[in-house]
Write a protein that holds these residues in place. Structure first.
Motif, PDB file in Angstrom:
ATOM      1  N   ILE A 289       0.840  -1.300   0.017  1.00  0.00           N
ATOM      2  CA  ILE A 289       0.091  -0.019  -0.008  1.00  0.00           C
ATOM      3  C   ILE A 289       0.891   1.322  -0.132  1.00  0.00           C
ATOM      4  O   ILE A 289       0.581   2.093  -0.742  1.00  0.00           O
ATOM      5  CB  ILE A 289      -0.871   0.271   0.973  1.00  0.00           C
ATOM      6  CG1 ILE A 289      -2.045  -1.183   1.109  1.00  0.00           C
ATOM      7  CG2 ILE A 289      -1.704   1.428   1.218  1.00  0.00           C
ATOM      8  CD1 ILE A 289      -2.900  -1.260  -0.081  1.00  0.00           C
TER       9      ILE A 289
ATOM     10  N   ALA B 259      -9.072  -0.979   1.279  1.00  0.00           N
ATOM     11  CA  ALA B 259      -8.325  -1.770  -0.021  1.00  0.00           C
ATOM     12  C   ALA B 259      -9.529  -2.637  -0.999  1.00  0.00           C
ATOM     13  O   ALA B 259      -9.569  -2.602  -1.979  1.00  0.00           O
ATOM     14  CB  ALA B 259      -7.529  -2.815   0.868  1.00  0.00           C
TER      15      ALA B 259
ATOM     16  N   HIS C 283      -7.070  -8.709   2.047  1.00  0.00           N
ATOM     17  CA  HIS C 283      -6.109  -7.843   2.627  1.00  0.00           C
ATOM     18  C   HIS C 283      -5.456  -8.692   3.887  1.00  0.00           C
ATOM     19  O   HIS C 283      -6.047  -9.349   4.403  1.00  0.00           O
ATOM     20  CB  HIS C 283      -7.152  -6.793   3.257  1.00  0.00           C
ATOM     21  CG  HIS C 283      -6.219  -5.915   4.285  1.00  0.00           C
ATOM     22  ND1 HIS C 283      -5.988  -6.202   5.418  1.00  0.00           N
ATOM     23  CD2 HIS C 283      -6.049  -4.512   4.138  1.00  0.00           C
ATOM     24  CE1 HIS C 283      -5.267  -5.098   6.142  1.00  0.00           C
ATOM     25  NE2 HIS C 283      -5.634  -4.174   5.165  1.00  0.00           N
TER      26      HIS C 283
ATOM     27  N   TYR D 110      -3.266   1.601  -3.609  1.00  0.00           N
ATOM     28  CA  TYR D 110      -4.850   1.975  -3.943  1.00  0.00           C
ATOM     29  C   TYR D 110      -5.006   2.542  -5.257  1.00  0.00           C
ATOM     30  O   TYR D 110      -5.758   1.996  -6.173  1.00  0.00           O
ATOM     31  CB  TYR D 110      -5.549   3.021  -2.915  1.00  0.00           C
ATOM     32  CG  TYR D 110      -5.246   2.438  -1.449  1.00  0.00           C
ATOM     33  CD1 TYR D 110      -6.044   1.253  -1.099  1.00  0.00           C
ATOM     34  CD2 TYR D 110      -4.743   3.385  -0.549  1.00  0.00           C
ATOM     35  CE1 TYR D 110      -5.749   1.095   0.394  1.00  0.00           C
ATOM     36  CE2 TYR D 110      -4.552   2.922   0.748  1.00  0.00           C
ATOM     37  CZ  TYR D 110      -5.348   1.823   1.261  1.00  0.00           C
ATOM     38  OH  TYR D 110      -5.240   1.379   2.587  1.00  0.00           O
TER      39      TYR D 110
ATOM     40  N   ALA E 264      -3.913  -7.014  -1.028  1.00  0.00           N
ATOM     41  CA  ALA E 264      -3.263  -5.856  -0.259  1.00  0.00           C
ATOM     42  C   ALA E 264      -2.445  -6.411   0.992  1.00  0.00           C
ATOM     43  O   ALA E 264      -2.738  -7.512   1.624  1.00  0.00           O
ATOM     44  CB  ALA E 264      -4.038  -4.965   0.551  1.00  0.00           C
TER      45      ALA E 264
END
Length: 86
Positions: A13, A55, A63, A21, A42
């Protein structure tokens, strides 16, 4: 890169220039549907529920919070790949 080269993306990220993102949104808007639909997981130190939601809102499929737990990563990868097959 041709479609099908990779099975999934492990997306950090916090990157310089473009965060994960933004990178995910760029991928999701590719003209090549197969590339645009590649599963993205993520991988981030941002572990709160709002981070997880962000996410998913960006188009990621899963995630995983850092530090990485190998078993959780394995489960996430298998889950994403199994959903992709169906």
């Amino acid at each position: 890169m041709s479609s099908g080269t990779y099975d999934l993306i492990l997306m950090d990220i916090q990157m310089p220039n473009m965060d994960g993102y933004q990178a995910t949104q760029c991928i999701r808007h590719l003209n090549d549907k197969k590339k645009a639909e590649i599963p993205i997981i993520a991988m981030t130190a941002n572990a709160f529920e709002e981070d997880k939601k962000r996410a998913f809102d960006a188009g990621m499929n899963e995630h995983i919070a850092k530090p990485i737990d190998i078993e959780k990563l394995r489960v996430a990868i298998l889950s994403v790949l199994n959903k992709q097959k169906n």
